[in-house]
Scaffold this motif. Structure first.
Motif, PDB file in Angstrom:
ATOM      1  N   ALA A   9       0.835  -1.198   0.000  1.00 46.83           N
ATOM      2  CA  ALA A   9       0.000   0.000   0.000  1.00 46.83           C
ATOM      3  C   ALA A   9       0.870   1.247   0.000  1.00 46.83           C
ATOM      4  CB  ALA A   9      -0.923   0.002   1.218  1.00 46.83           C
ATOM      5  N   GLY A  10       1.996   1.187   0.699  1.00 53.95           N
ATOM      6  CA  GLY A  10       2.904   2.330   0.735  1.00 53.95           C
ATOM      7  C   GLY A  10       3.477   2.640  -0.637  1.00 53.95           C
ATOM      8  N   ILE A  11       3.845   1.606  -1.362  1.00 56.76           N
ATOM      9  CA  ILE A  11       4.464   1.809  -2.675  1.00 56.76           C
ATOM     10  C   ILE A  11       3.437   2.186  -3.728  1.00 56.76           C
ATOM     11  CG2 ILE A  11       5.669   0.620  -4.571  1.00 56.76           C
ATOM     12  CD1 ILE A  11       7.228  -0.937  -2.476  1.00 56.76           C
ATOM     13  N   THR A  12       2.277   1.530  -3.684  1.00 58.15           N
ATOM     14  CA  THR A  12       1.303   1.747  -4.760  1.00 58.15           C
ATOM     15  C   THR A  12       0.262   2.811  -4.427  1.00 58.15           C
ATOM     16  OG1 THR A  12      -0.194   0.037  -3.934  1.00 58.15           O
ATOM     17  CG2 THR A  12       1.528  -0.658  -5.460  1.00 58.15           C
ATOM     18  N   ARG A  13       0.219   3.229  -3.153  1.00 60.65           N
ATOM     19  CA  ARG A  13      -0.791   4.204  -2.720  1.00 60.65           C
ATOM     20  C   ARG A  13      -2.210   3.723  -2.996  1.00 60.65           C
ATOM     21  NH1 ARG A  13       2.463   8.784  -2.226  1.00 60.65           N
ATOM     22  NH2 ARG A  13       3.922   7.831  -0.813  1.00 60.65           N
ATOM     23  N   ALA A  14      -2.452   2.451  -2.737  1.00 61.79           N
ATOM     24  CA  ALA A  14      -3.795   1.912  -2.945  1.00 61.79           C
ATOM     25  C   ALA A  14      -4.265   1.244  -1.662  1.00 61.79           C
ATOM     26  CB  ALA A  14      -3.783   0.901  -4.088  1.00 61.79           C
ATOM     27  N   THR A  15      -5.572   1.141  -1.489  1.00 67.88           N
ATOM     28  CA  THR A  15      -6.098   0.491  -0.290  1.00 67.88           C
ATOM     29  C   THR A  15      -6.347  -0.995  -0.543  1.00 67.88           C
ATOM     30  OG1 THR A  15      -8.360   1.020  -0.914  1.00 67.88           O
ATOM     31  CG2 THR A  15      -7.236   2.597   0.491  1.00 67.88           C
ATOM     32  N   GLU A  16      -6.354  -1.372  -1.807  1.00 66.90           N
ATOM     33  CA  GLU A  16      -6.675  -2.736  -2.209  1.00 66.90           C
ATOM     34  C   GLU A  16      -5.893  -3.820  -1.450  1.00 66.90           C
ATOM     35  OE1 GLU A  16      -5.510  -3.479  -6.136  1.00 66.90           O
ATOM     36  OE2 GLU A  16      -6.778  -5.256  -6.438  1.00 66.90           O
ATOM     37  N   PRO A  17      -4.586  -3.647  -1.221  1.00 67.05           N
ATOM     38  CA  PRO A  17      -3.846  -4.697  -0.522  1.00 67.05           C
ATOM     39  C   PRO A  17      -4.491  -5.104   0.798  1.00 67.05           C
ATOM     40  CG  PRO A  17      -2.314  -3.130  -1.436  1.00 67.05           C
ATOM     41  CD  PRO A  17      -3.688  -2.562  -1.663  1.00 67.05           C
ATOM     42  N   ALA A  18      -5.141  -4.169   1.473  1.00 71.99           N
ATOM     43  CA  ALA A  18      -5.779  -4.513   2.749  1.00 71.99           C
ATOM     44  C   ALA A  18      -6.898  -5.524   2.533  1.00 71.99           C
ATOM     45  CB  ALA A  18      -6.320  -3.251   3.420  1.00 71.99           C
ATOM     46  N   ARG A  19      -7.667  -5.313   1.477  1.00 78.09           N
ATOM     47  CA  ARG A  19      -8.753  -6.255   1.216  1.00 78.09           C
ATOM     48  C   ARG A  19      -8.236  -7.619   0.791  1.00 78.09           C
ATOM     49  NH1 ARG A  19     -12.618  -2.198  -0.700  1.00 78.09           N
ATOM     50  NH2 ARG A  19     -11.377  -2.201  -2.579  1.00 78.09           N
ATOM     51  N   GLN A  20      -7.202  -7.620  -0.051  1.00 80.13           N
ATOM     52  CA  GLN A  20      -6.609  -8.898  -0.460  1.00 80.13           C
ATOM     53  C   GLN A  20      -6.071  -9.647   0.752  1.00 80.13           C
ATOM     54  OE1 GLN A  20      -3.735  -7.296  -3.316  1.00 80.13           O
ATOM     55  NE2 GLN A  20      -4.845  -8.357  -4.955  1.00 80.13           N
ATOM     56  N   ALA A  21      -5.412  -8.906   1.635  1.00 79.68           N
ATOM     57  CA  ALA A  21      -4.858  -9.533   2.837  1.00 79.68           C
ATOM     58  C   ALA A  21      -5.982 -10.058   3.727  1.00 79.68           C
ATOM     59  CB  ALA A  21      -3.991  -8.530   3.598  1.00 79.68           C
ATOM     60  N   ARG A  22      -7.059  -9.306   3.815  1.00 79.46           N
ATOM     61  CA  ARG A  22      -8.183  -9.728   4.649  1.00 79.46           C
ATOM     62  C   ARG A  22      -8.783 -11.026   4.140  1.00 79.46           C
ATOM     63  NH1 ARG A  22     -13.271  -7.961   7.592  1.00 79.46           N
ATOM     64  NH2 ARG A  22     -14.520  -9.705   6.922  1.00 79.46           N
ATOM     65  N   GLU A  23      -8.916 -11.120   2.813  1.00 77.35           N
ATOM     66  CA  GLU A  23      -9.489 -12.330   2.227  1.00 77.35           C
ATOM     67  C   GLU A  23      -8.567 -13.522   2.484  1.00 77.35           C
ATOM     68  OE1 GLU A  23     -12.220 -13.176   1.265  1.00 77.35           O
ATOM     69  OE2 GLU A  23     -11.809 -15.073   0.234  1.00 77.35           O
ATOM     70  N   ALA A  24      -7.270 -13.311   2.310  1.00 76.17           N
ATOM     71  CA  ALA A  24      -6.317 -14.398   2.591  1.00 76.17           C
ATOM     72  C   ALA A  24      -6.390 -14.780   4.067  1.00 76.17           C
ATOM     73  CB  ALA A  24      -4.906 -13.968   2.213  1.00 76.17           C
ATOM     74  N   ALA A  25      -6.502 -13.777   4.932  1.00 78.61           N
ATOM     75  CA  ALA A  25      -6.573 -14.034   6.370  1.00 78.61           C
ATOM     76  C   ALA A  25      -7.817 -14.864   6.699  1.00 78.61           C
ATOM     77  CB  ALA A  25      -6.595 -12.706   7.138  1.00 78.61           C
ATOM     78  N   ARG A  26      -8.913 -14.534   6.044  1.00 77.22           N
ATOM     79  CA  ARG A  26     -10.151 -15.264   6.295  1.00 77.22           C
ATOM     80  C   ARG A  26      -9.978 -16.754   5.962  1.00 77.22           C
ATOM     81  NH1 ARG A  26     -14.136 -17.118   3.996  1.00 77.22           N
ATOM     82  NH2 ARG A  26     -13.496 -16.478   1.890  1.00 77.22           N
ATOM     83  N   VAL A  27      -9.335 -17.013   4.829  1.00 82.65           N
ATOM     84  CA  VAL A  27      -9.101 -18.402   4.425  1.00 82.65           C
ATOM     85  C   VAL A  27      -8.192 -19.104   5.435  1.00 82.65           C
ATOM     86  CG1 VAL A  27      -8.080 -19.870   2.648  1.00 82.65           C
ATOM     87  CG2 VAL A  27      -9.440 -17.877   1.979  1.00 82.65           C
ATOM     88  N   LEU A  28      -7.138 -18.413   5.851  1.00 82.90           N
ATOM     89  CA  LEU A  28      -6.206 -19.024   6.805  1.00 82.90           C
ATOM     90  C   LEU A  28      -6.876 -19.282   8.144  1.00 82.90           C
ATOM     91  CD1 LEU A  28      -2.936 -16.978   6.097  1.00 82.90           C
ATOM     92  CD2 LEU A  28      -3.431 -19.345   5.432  1.00 82.90           C
ATOM     93  N   VAL A  29      -7.703 -18.354   8.587  1.00 76.20           N
ATOM     94  CA  VAL A  29      -8.402 -18.535   9.864  1.00 76.20           C
ATOM     95  C   VAL A  29      -9.336 -19.737   9.786  1.00 76.20           C
ATOM     96  CG1 VAL A  29     -10.180 -17.548  11.372  1.00 76.20           C
ATOM     97  CG2 VAL A  29      -8.243 -16.141  10.644  1.00 76.20           C
ATOM     98  N   GLU A  30     -10.073 -19.826   8.696  1.00 78.33           N
ATOM     99  CA  GLU A  30     -11.006 -20.948   8.568  1.00 78.33           C
ATOM    100  C   GLU A  30     -10.273 -22.279   8.496  1.00 78.33           C
ATOM    101  OE1 GLU A  30     -13.927 -20.454   5.546  1.00 78.33           O
ATOM    102  OE2 GLU A  30     -14.745 -18.639   6.480  1.00 78.33           O
ATOM    103  N   ALA A  31      -9.145 -22.270   7.763  1.00 77.34           N
ATOM    104  CA  ALA A  31      -8.382 -23.515   7.667  1.00 77.34           C
ATOM    105  C   ALA A  31      -7.836 -23.912   9.043  1.00 77.34           C
ATOM    106  CB  ALA A  31      -7.250 -23.362   6.672  1.00 77.34           C
ATOM    107  N   ALA A  32      -7.393 -22.907   9.810  1.00 78.63           N
ATOM    108  CA  ALA A  32      -6.820 -23.187  11.121  1.00 78.63           C
ATOM    109  C   ALA A  32      -7.900 -23.657  12.101  1.00 78.63           C
ATOM    110  CB  ALA A  32      -6.123 -21.948  11.664  1.00 78.63           C
ATOM    111  N   ALA A  33      -9.100 -23.120  11.918  1.00 76.25           N
ATOM    112  CA  ALA A  33     -10.196 -23.511  12.813  1.00 76.25           C
ATOM    113  C   ALA A  33     -10.658 -24.930  12.498  1.00 76.25           C
ATOM    114  CB  ALA A  33     -11.363 -22.530  12.672  1.00 76.25           C
ATOM    115  N   GLY A  34     -10.212 -25.435  11.349  1.00 71.41           N
ATOM    116  CA  GLY A  34     -10.560 -26.807  10.967  1.00 71.41           C
ATOM    117  C   GLY A  34     -12.025 -26.921  10.654  1.00 71.41           C
TER     118      GLY A  34
END
Lengths: 185, 185
Positions: free
Chosen positions: A160-185
């Motif tokens: 986000a710092g380099i590209t000046r976009a907010t999009e990376p936060a959403r991409q990271a959130r989606e990845a986080a959601r998948v990781l959380v669900e996988a970890a929760a089994g």
DNA sequence: GCAGCTGGAGAACGTGCGTTCTCCAGCTGA
DNA sequence: TCAGCTGGAGAACGCACGTTCTCCAGCTGC
């Protein structure tokens, strides 16, 4: 003028200038001009520029983590709090004066030459990571997840710092959601 | 001395010094001393320090991506190639002279003041991201996965740079594995 | 050998900036 | 009123460093 007031004004100006234009391209005279605190007083409060930088990073760290925690704590359920971290990042990235992560930038500028800066960066990043670990533990999820979410957040900040976009936060959130669900089994 | 040889020697010295100690703390005189190329010749080859920095980043980008691709292409199956990216990161992080991502560091130092540097950083990061997108497409996985893996890689680079540890690469690899499996359904 | 070119070593120049110093206006207390 | 203190404005100092200049050794062609 009260010493404590002068100190706050100096730090306000330092934060605005250092964060906005980079540390090395801001002179002590710029800080004087923006803060209205004379050079003499500046050097009474901070014996050298390096200490002013240190104090800037330290105060920003406190405020940054307070803002993050305030946003996260508003969410009731533990798993929602984990994802709220990324919502807050998106909000932060969207602010007008956003110029990336102050500590990553400071490390790139001065990590090789200033031990004080290195210490501040280490402390800030460790505190952020510890915070995530706490959230993961509260959600009853495995500890290894925290490191993964931390890397996503760091990657989002850098990008986000380099590209000046907010999009990376959403991409990271989606990845986080998948990781959380996988970890929760 | 041949001009092409002098140029390579100058760039070898510039890369070693800029990457190792930061750009701003290295003077043109240091580059002369390390490279053995006289100041006069240096300024014939590069009209100003900024162009030397630009050429350093450009040449390093080519080599960095070649090294990554060489490692990744050694793996046969498409999905294995995706994870091989993180194996290569771990190997890179473990090198003696590793000091983080040269482009992230350069951006922290000069992103606010040098358009040439900003351009190089953008180009490098976009090329890396495009490369990941190609790997994801080859593996027949959804495009959104590329952005997520990219953020993990960036987070690992930043964190490895600050902490001087190789561990972030393994954490990122494990997260990537989970995301790939989830995306493959 | 000798005028003329090439390129290197390193001095010199100019500027920016961190830090310190000088000077003085304005206040305080007797 | 007046000595003495405080703090500000801004000049001054020293150094680092990007860039340019000077000088000269060594080579080339006649």
């Amino acid at each position: 003028m009260d010493s404590a007031v002068a100190r706050e004004q100096a730090l306000d100006a330092a934060e605005k200038l250092f964060y906005g234009r980079g540390i090395q391209s801001v002179g002590m005279d710029d800080v004087r001009g923006t803060s209205g605190v004379s050079l003499k007083r500046l050097y009474q409060l901070f014996p050298a520029k390096e200490q002013l930088v240190e104090a800037y990073l330290e105060r920003r760290d406190e405020r940054w983590r307070e803002r993050l925690a305030a946003h996260v704590e508003a969410h009731g359920d533990p798993r929602g709090r984990l994802l709220a971290v990324f919502d807050w990042l998106e909000q932060w990235f969207g602010e007008d004066d956003f110029r990336g992560c102050a500590w990553i930038n400071a490390y790139g500028e001065l990590g090789a030459t200033s031990a004080r800066v290195t210490t501040q960066v280490d402390a800030h990043k460790r505190a952020f990571r510890d915070y995530l670990e706490g959230l993961v533990a509260d959600a009853g999820l495995p500890g290894a997840l925290a490191g993964q979410l931390y890397l996503l957040a760091e990657g989002a900040m850098v990008t986000a710092g380099i590209t000046r976009a907010t999009e990376p936060a959403r991409q990271a959130r989606e990845a986080a959601r998948v990781l959380v669900e996988a970890a929760a089994g």
